[in-house]
Design an enzyme around this catalytic site. Structure first.
Site, PDB file in Angstrom:
ATOM      1  N   SER A  86      14.536  28.902  44.502  1.00 38.18           N
ATOM      2  CA  SER A  86      15.869  29.389  44.188  1.00 38.18           C
ATOM      3  C   SER A  86      16.522  28.522  43.123  1.00 38.18           C
ATOM      4  O   SER A  86      15.997  27.483  42.750  1.00 38.18           O
ATOM      5  CB  SER A  86      16.730  29.370  45.447  1.00 38.18           C
ATOM      6  OG  SER A  86      17.035  28.040  45.799  1.00 38.18           O
ATOM      7  N   LYS A  87      17.653  28.997  42.647  1.00 38.19           N
ATOM      8  CA  LYS A  87      18.361  28.249  41.610  1.00 38.19           C
ATOM      9  C   LYS A  87      18.751  26.859  42.091  1.00 38.19           C
ATOM     10  O   LYS A  87      18.786  25.908  41.331  1.00 38.19           O
ATOM     11  CB  LYS A  87      19.628  29.004  41.217  1.00 38.19           C
ATOM     12  CG  LYS A  87      19.346  30.410  40.753  1.00 38.19           C
ATOM     13  CD  LYS A  87      19.800  30.646  39.344  1.00 38.19           C
ATOM     14  CE  LYS A  87      19.029  31.830  38.777  1.00 38.19           C
ATOM     15  NZ  LYS A  87      19.735  32.679  37.909  1.00 38.19           N
ATOM     16  N   ARG A  88      19.077  26.769  43.359  1.00 37.33           N
ATOM     17  CA  ARG A  88      19.488  25.505  43.920  1.00 37.33           C
ATOM     18  C   ARG A  88      18.375  24.457  43.805  1.00 37.33           C
ATOM     19  O   ARG A  88      18.599  23.311  43.485  1.00 37.33           O
ATOM     20  CB  ARG A  88      19.857  25.700  45.386  1.00 37.33           C
ATOM     21  CG  ARG A  88      21.006  24.839  45.838  1.00 37.33           C
ATOM     22  CD  ARG A  88      21.258  25.043  47.317  1.00 37.33           C
ATOM     23  NE  ARG A  88      20.518  24.069  48.110  1.00 37.33           N
ATOM     24  CZ  ARG A  88      20.944  22.828  48.329  1.00 37.33           C
ATOM     25  NH1 ARG A  88      22.046  22.419  47.813  1.00 37.33           N
ATOM     26  NH2 ARG A  88      20.240  21.993  49.063  1.00 37.33           N
ATOM     27  N   ASP A  89      17.155  24.937  44.048  1.00 33.48           N
ATOM     28  CA  ASP A  89      16.021  24.023  43.930  1.00 33.48           C
ATOM     29  C   ASP A  89      15.893  23.521  42.507  1.00 33.48           C
ATOM     30  O   ASP A  89      15.453  22.421  42.255  1.00 33.48           O
ATOM     31  CB  ASP A  89      14.720  24.738  44.312  1.00 33.48           C
ATOM     32  CG  ASP A  89      14.821  25.329  45.697  1.00 33.48           C
ATOM     33  OD1 ASP A  89      15.210  24.597  46.603  1.00 33.48           O
ATOM     34  OD2 ASP A  89      14.536  26.519  45.854  1.00 33.48           O
ATOM     35  N   THR A  90      16.289  24.383  41.604  1.00 33.60           N
ATOM     36  CA  THR A  90      16.208  24.018  40.202  1.00 33.60           C
ATOM     37  C   THR A  90      17.110  22.838  39.891  1.00 33.60           C
ATOM     38  O   THR A  90      16.711  21.905  39.210  1.00 33.60           O
ATOM     39  CB  THR A  90      16.657  25.213  39.345  1.00 33.60           C
ATOM     40  OG1 THR A  90      15.828  26.303  39.659  1.00 33.60           O
ATOM     41  CG2 THR A  90      16.563  24.874  37.900  1.00 33.60           C
TER      42      THR A  90
END
Length: 493
Positions: free
Chosen positions: A256-260
């Site tokens: 997910s974007k958060r992991d990014t």
RNA sequence: GCCCCCAUCGUCUAGAGGCCCAGGACGCAACCCUUUCAAGGUUAAGACCGGAGUUCGAAUCUCCGUGGGGGCACCA
């Protein structure tokens, strides 16, 4: 593996940054097309106007090129199956939507969004599967046609059979049997006149004569729908290949974007646009993503050309794969070591420039053999070789003090080393190492203590390429000057 | 909640009934090499989710569990 030329396509939506998963689909599409002597095309699926992000399309073009996955047909290069942007194909979809209505496979729906939302809520409250209630499905065709002619807003829905099953064949998973009652009367054409993915992709894949549809397994849910649509048209089905999804490094959940955000702080990213800045190479990235979802069996280090040779959709895997940045590092570093000196030099220059370092080409060529096997990412050339291009280095005083010694003793060593080196006409590995080693012998000290001081003095850092080779590149005068400077620093402590 | 997909070392995978007391790669550990850091070399530890079947024989086939993932929009 069929020898028939395959036409493949990568069909991203310009709704955000280009992702690793898109790159992998593109890679496989590219490999299959090259392997079979076919074509691989880029199609932009921009039918969701609300989500379209300016610049995202260009990022896809650039990203694909950077990866070396140049498409044969696409929005920016044309081709005889164009246009390759779905918003430019509006009439085509409208035509085919009408074909489906006329042959009884679809119907216009006049239900307002809030009505739809309300029924959905009620269904969920009753713990039913949310699905279209069928209000407009019951409309008589001429009644529906009249309302359309009257200019009423409408969508076109697929008339999903109420009973029976749909058998969809996926190349990796075999027949997937779904009860039709689990399926919905999906919207094919939106009230803005643009198609949904379901209609657009099926129509385009047919019109563009796509033979193999490679896509993420998130499409498995609507796969039976797509198969139904193709059959409603009476078209031949492509070979469907639903790839595994990429999981977070922990293996828990999709990326997910958060992991990014987290990954970026660690020096990694899942967005192609960041990779170059982070020092990753197309070769490393391709190698890395290729192997997540494809069992090559042999060497793990593989070039794109070798991939083409060995690629087969038969050896793709269906299970989700957790991404592993350590592996990216490994592939990147290995491919860097595989590069020719000239190639690596050209790739390193921008990173030095970014640091404001003026790079002399001859020096760069000379240091590459010294730093190549130490680079994990290209930007490591700064930490391992930045000092070659600086006029002065500024060693940290505490680093000039050798382990187990004090400043005074270290200063003495630096002074003595300076004397030895300054007595030489030329400083290089052959001239400098013997006397320095002799000094170590006579001093009774540890080689790391003495060489360590010289290393920090000359390079400004504790970790560097081999000392004497480095000194040779830096040159006698600069080395001696840096040694004098170190002595001064040590004496001031 | 419903539907679908998946299931081999920590991770990516090889394995399509006997070649497997399961092979490779990353990582990890040790040792060798070594002026630092790497690279390189050698070695070690490390897995067939569970249970029933089928079979002379199953990691491989079937079923049931369990776990993980995906999907259930006028988003793709």
């Amino acid at each position: 593996m069929s020898i028939k030329p395959a036409r493949t396509r990568v069909a991203p939506s310009p709704t955000g940054h280009m992702h690793l998963a898109t790159a992998r689909v593109a890679l496989y599409d590219y490999l299959l097309a090259r392997k079979t002597g076919g074509q691989y095309i880029l199609r932009i699926e921009d039918t969701d106007l609300k989500r379209t992000v300016p610049g995202a399309e260009q990022e896809i073009f650039d990203g694909l090129r950077w990866l070396g996955l140049q498409y044969d047909e696409g929005p920016d290069i044309g081709g005889k199956y164009g246009p390759y942007r779905q918003t430019e194909r509006r009439e085509i979809y409208q035509h085919y939507a009408k074909v489906l209505i006329d042959n009884g496979s679809a119907y216009p729906c006049f239900c307002a969004p809030d009505h739809l939302e309300k029924t959905r809520q009620e269904q969920m409250k009753r713990k039913e599967n949310p699905h279209y209630d069928g209000t407009c499905r019951a409309l008589a065709p001429d009644e529906a046609a009249r309302r359309v002619a009257n200019g009423e807003k409408y969508t076109v829905r697929y008339k999903m059979p109420r009973d029976g099953v749909t058998i969809a064949h996926d190349h990796l998973r075999g027949d997937i049997v779904t009860e039709n009652k689990q399926l919905n009367d999906y919207v094919l054409l939106k009230s803005d006149g643009l198609p949904t993915y379901h209609l657009a992709s099926v129509v385009d894949d047919h019109e563009m004569e796509i033979t193999h549809v490679l896509r993420g397994s998130e499409w498995l849910g609507t796969f039976p729908l797509h198969v139904n649509i193709v059959r409603a048209f009476g078209w031949e089905e492509p070979t469907w290949v639903h790839l595994s999804v990429f999981l977070k490094p922990s293996g828990k959940g999709k990326l997910s974007k958060r992991d990014t955000t987290i990954a970026m702080t660690d020096g990694y990213s899942v967005f192609i646009k960041d990779m170059n800045d982070l020092g990753f190479t197309p070769e490393g990235i391709n190698n890395w993503i290729a192997l997540m979802g494809w069992g090559v069996a042999e060497d793990d280090i593989i070039t794109t050309d070798q991939m083409i040779e060995r690629f087969s959709i038969d050896s793709l895997t269906a299970s989700p794969a957790a991404i592993n940045f350590q592996k990216l590092d490994h592939f990147n570093a290995t491919h860097i070591r595989l590069m020719t000196t000239g190639d690596l030099a050209a790739r390193l220059k921008p990173y030095y420039a970014r640091e404001g370092l003026d790079v002399d080409d001859d020096v760069l060529l000379k240091i590459i053999p010294l730093i190549r096997e130490r680079l994990v990412t290209l930007d490591d050339c700064i930490s391992f070789g930045g000092f070659f291009f600086k006029e002065n280095v500024t060693p940290a005083p505490e680093e000039l003090i050798a382990k187990g010694l004090d400043a005074k003793q270290s200063a003495e060593i630096a002074r003595k080393s300076y004397e030895i080196l300054s007595a030489l006409d030329n400083i290089n590995h052959a001239t400098a190492e013997p006397p320095m080693r002799a000094y170590v012998e006579s001093s009774g000290l540890n080689i790391n203590q003495i060489f360590g001081i010289v290393r920090v003095a000359v390079t400004g850092q504790k970790v560097s390429p081999p000392l004497f080779e480095s000194m040779e590149v830096i040159g006698r005068e600069k080395c001696l000057q840096r040694m004098r400077n170190a002595v001064e620093i040590l004496e001031k402590i």
